[in-house]
Design an enzyme around this catalytic site. Structure first.
Site, PDB file in Angstrom:
ATOM      1  CB  CYS A  79      -1.011   0.302   0.965  1.00 58.72           C
ATOM      2  SG  CYS A  79      -2.283  -0.933   1.139  1.00 58.72           S
ATOM      3  CG  ASP A  99     -32.289  41.050 -16.153  1.00 63.62           C
ATOM      4  OD1 ASP A  99     -32.867  40.962 -16.694  1.00 63.62           O
ATOM      5  OD2 ASP A  99     -32.155  40.611 -14.512  1.00 63.62           O
TER       6      ASP A  99
END
EC number: 7.2.2.9
Length: 827
Positions: free
Chosen positions: A96, A515
């Site tokens: 590992c 907007d």
């Protein structure tokens, strides 16, 4: 920001690699590093920033990060190596360990990785800035293991430690250099200030020993504290790529070397030229070290905004485990955890309130000083401060996914960007140092051939002054330091510049297009009128219309559904629902065909709306938005909704006008309604009845005549227009913000932030121009003075000592001027 990432969605587009570099001191260094990186095969572009000491490299094709790092080292600079310790989960054996090490070493920017099975820790040596924990985590997870996420504070701690060590080293160098330079200066120049010093020296140690002592002190200064200049300057000279360190080396070595000849072999010099300049060499080194120290301190202050942002996140959180709230490391908090916050505590991560109510101070994120009320289902933001009550919330975003982490990344990206105004600096610095060396050689030759006796001494002193006074550092720092401080101050005000370039383009805006819904208004419309046509009952129409609108996500739909609920009218099932953006919605409700939308929707379907012409005019003149409802092909009703204007909008428009800007409103409302609102608010231009896809054309129309347009929207529905505008500004609140949709993001919903952003943009560009003016005027005017152009006029010559002081202070001046932006007040 990961070490290696695609700049766009397509896998065929360039990949980006970021890392930190040590050893750069001036704009020439930046140019040299960029040139070295650009020469690496596969590199599409290289951007190096002196203020952040960071490089961003884009590749075409397979990234060759190792080749890039080698090119930087070959150019005489060092990628900064840092060490990270990370916890690995799931390892059981030596295999590992090997697998994890291999995965980590494959991450671009990782120099070495060592994994310990017993402690389950990995020690990773990597190039600073090239890889974050997220990149390492991806590699470990790809190998089949887990990793604990790091906080932004860890990376910041590494940077703070590095700067602290650098400051400590410079402070020590300044102290040692000063202690040796002061007696040296008194030995040579003391008689100019204190009567009798010369006689005292002659009567005690004598002239010869005086020269030996000066030689010893000057040598210790040059090759002790001053050795840092030689370590960087000499290799660059040998590579024919001189930098500012090279100029210091040439100047001090010339003065010191000439003095050595005078001390030990004066016979080889022409008669009358055997002078010593030990004090000049030592004072030059000392003054430049002082300048470097002050510069380093100032550089640290330019990044304080980032440090403050990183410091907002607490290190621990009280997380619910087995029925109890347990203090847990912030790195161990995961999505879904339930967290308790008491009065006065910082909220650790983003989440949604599940219990309790309180007021939260969000000023550090939004710039708004008024605490925001929070109750069940309210969103909370990591880094904000709970004020009064106790709340419990569920974590929705943790680690690098939090809004605070996104803000930090955006600010860092903006601070590392280059403005178009930097292009001139880049062109000049490409040849600046070589030209200065050539100027010094020409100065030496001119004085040696044409100068008065002793010509050699005059030639040497003036050539050294030219080498020392030239300051590419000031030019290199002029732009990036202002950007760093300006964008940092913007973040404190709740303004995020996603791109540094927006600082310059926003300043040039002529028209601000806004907007309407959610930007000028609150974005929460309310049903105000429903007038039914003959043969239709109002409640029946509202039931059918509200039922249809339950399937729509439009804010107007929410207003209609909410009105039906408040009147106790139940909605029913809908089939064959269809929504047409910019027109309306239709569907079958209780077996009846229902159409709701703007006048153009009904006209398109052949339905006559003239019966409500007077009502439409009355409603529109009142600033209300009229909609029509048709049932089974017949006009059934006219419905009006009103979206209240934000309290801050009128003042925001006045502020924009005060900055000399025109304000335009872009809306899908009919012209009558739009003009009524515009008249009330003092808006200059109106573009009405615009479909969602027509906002891009509206921006193009406003741009006619060569005008620069800044478009302000919610950042989601207005994305195409935001992209089309010269500057796109997204207005939002908290976690609802769409950060990726604009050049500038306002964290609060207050439109006054636009005026603040514009004012800060103007102030930052003005600050940059001041810095550039100083840097260029300084070099253009003082280099000729150092060369002696004033000598034929009034006998003025510039001492190398004064040249060193001027050079040291020039960079400090630029940094100090940039730091003035920290106190910028847009009010």
């Amino acid at each position: 920001m990961t070490a290696l990432k695609q700049t766009e969605k397509s896998t065929s587009l360039p990949m980006s690699f970021d890392f930190d570099i040590e050893g750069m001191t001036c704009a020439s260094c930046v140019r040299r590093v960029e040139k070295a990186i650009a020469a690496v095969p596969g590199v599409a572009s290289a951007n190096v920033n002196l203020a952040t000491e960071r490089a961003t490299v884009q590749f075409n094709g397979v990234p060759e990060t190792t080749s890039v790092l080698r090119a930087v080292e070959k150019a005489g600079y060092a990628p900064r190596i840092v060490t990270e310790e990370i916890q690995i989960e799931g390892m059981t054996c030596a295999s590992c360990v090997s697998r994890v090490e291999k995965a980590l070493k494959a991450v671009p920017g990782v120099a070495d990785a060592s994994v310990n099975l017993a402690t389950e820790k990995a020690t990773v040596r990597l190039v600073s800035g090239s890889a974050e924990i997220s990149a390492l985590a991806a590699a470990v997870k790809g190998a089949g293991y887990g990793i604990r996420k790091a906080t932004p504070a860890e990376a910041m701690k590494e940077d703070v430690d590095h700067r602290t060590a650098e400051l400590r080293s410079l402070k020590s160098a300044v102290t040692i250099s000063s202690l040796m330079t002061l007696p040296l200066f008194l030995l040579e120049m003391g008689s100019h200030f204190i009567p009798g010093v010369h006689d005292f020296i002659m009567g005690t140690i004598g002239m010869r020993n005086n020269l030996y002592l000066q030689f010893a002190l000057a040598t210790l200064v040059l090759f002790g504290p001053g050795l840092r200049f030689f370590r960087k300057g000499v290799p660059n000279l040998l590579r024919w790529t001189p930098d500012m360190n090279s100029l210091v080396v040439l100047g001090t070595t010339a003065a010191w070397g000439y003095s050595v000849v005078t001390t030990f072999v004066p016979a080889i010099l022409p008669s009358g030229t055997a002078n010593v300049y030990y004090e000049a060499a030592a004072v030059i080194v000392t003054l430049i070290l002082v300048g470097r120290y002050l510069e380093s301190r100032a550089k640290g202050r330019t990044s304080q905004a980032i440090k403050r942002l990183v410091g907002l996140q607490p290190k621990t959180a009280f997380v619910l485990h087995s029925g109890e709230f347990v203090e847990t490391e912030i790195t161990e908090v995961v999505t879904g955890d339930v967290i308790r916050i008491r009065p006065g505590e910082k909220i650790p991560v983003d989440g949604t309130v599940t219990d309790g109510s309180s007021y939260v101070d969000e000023s550090m994120i939004t710039g708004e000083p008024v605490p925001v009320q929070k109750a069940t289902d309210s969103a909370v933001i990591g880094g904000t401060i709970n004020k009064t009550g106790s709340i419990t919330f569920k974590a929705t975003k943790v680690g690098s996914d939090t809004l605070l982490a996104q803000i930090i990344r955006l600010v860092e990206a903006a601070q590392g960007s280059k403005l178009p105004i930097q292009a001139l600096v880049d062109r000049v610095t490409a040849w600046f140092v070589p030209v200065v060396i050539l100027a010094a050689l020409l100065t030496f030759a001119a004085w040696y051939v044409l100068g008065p006796s002793p010509a050699l001494s005059f030639a040497l002193v003036n050539a050294v002054a030219v080498l020392i006074i030239a300051c590419p550092c000031a030019m290199g720092l002029a732009t990036p330091t202002s950007i760093m401080v300006g964008t940092g101050r913007a973040a404190e005000l709740g303004i995020l510049f996603r791109k540094g370039e927006a600082l310059q383009s926003l300043r040039d805006a002529d028209v601000v297009a806004v907007d309407k819904t959610g930007t000028l208004t609150k974005g929460r419309p309310e049903l105000t009128d429903l007038v039914a046509a003959e043969g239709f009952e109002p409640d029946e129409v509202l039931c059918l219309v509200a039922s249809l609108e339950t399937l729509s996500e439009h804010p107007i739909a929410e207003a209609i559904v909410s009105a039906a609920k408040s009147r106790g009218i139940a909605t029913v099932a809908v089939s064959a629902f269809e929504a047409t953006p910019g027109f309306g919605v239709s569907g079958t409700v209780s077996g009846r065909r229902v159409l709701v939308g703007a006048d153009r929707a009904l006209v398109k379907n052949g339905i006559d709306i003239t019966g409500f012409a007077d009502e439409a005019e009355r409603l529109g003149s009142g600033g209300k938005s009229p909609l029509y409802a048709a049932i089974d092909g017949r006009l059934a009703a006219i419905v009006a909704v009103s979206d209240p204007v934000k309290e801050s909008t009128p003042q925001a428009i006045k502020s924009l006008h005060a900055l000399g800007l025109k304000v335009a409103m872009v809306t899908g409302d009919n012209r009558r309604t739009a003009e009524a609102i515009a008249k009330k608010l003092g808006i200059d231009e109106v573009v009405a009845e615009v479909l969602p896809e027509g906002k891009v054309d509206a921006v193009r129309k406003l741009r006619q005549g060569g005008r620069s347009v800044a478009f302000i929207g919610d950042g989601i529905n207005d994305a195409p227009a935001l992209a089309e505008a010269d500057v796109g500004i997204a207005v939002g609140t908290g976690t609802d913000i769409a950060i990726e949709s604009a050049d500038v993001v306002l964290m609060s919903g207050d439109l006054n932030g636009v005026a603040k952003a514009l004012a800060l943009s103007k102030a930052t560009i003005r600050n940059i121009k001041q810095n550039l003016f100083w840097a260029f005027v300084y070099n253009i005017s003082l280099v000729p003075v150092a060369a002696g152009v004033l000598y034929p006029v009034n006998g003025t010559l510039l001492s190398p000592i004064f040249a060193a002081a001027a050079m040291a202070m020039s960079s400090v001046f630029v940094l100090g001027n940039a730091l003035r932006l920290k106190s910028f007040d847009p009010a």
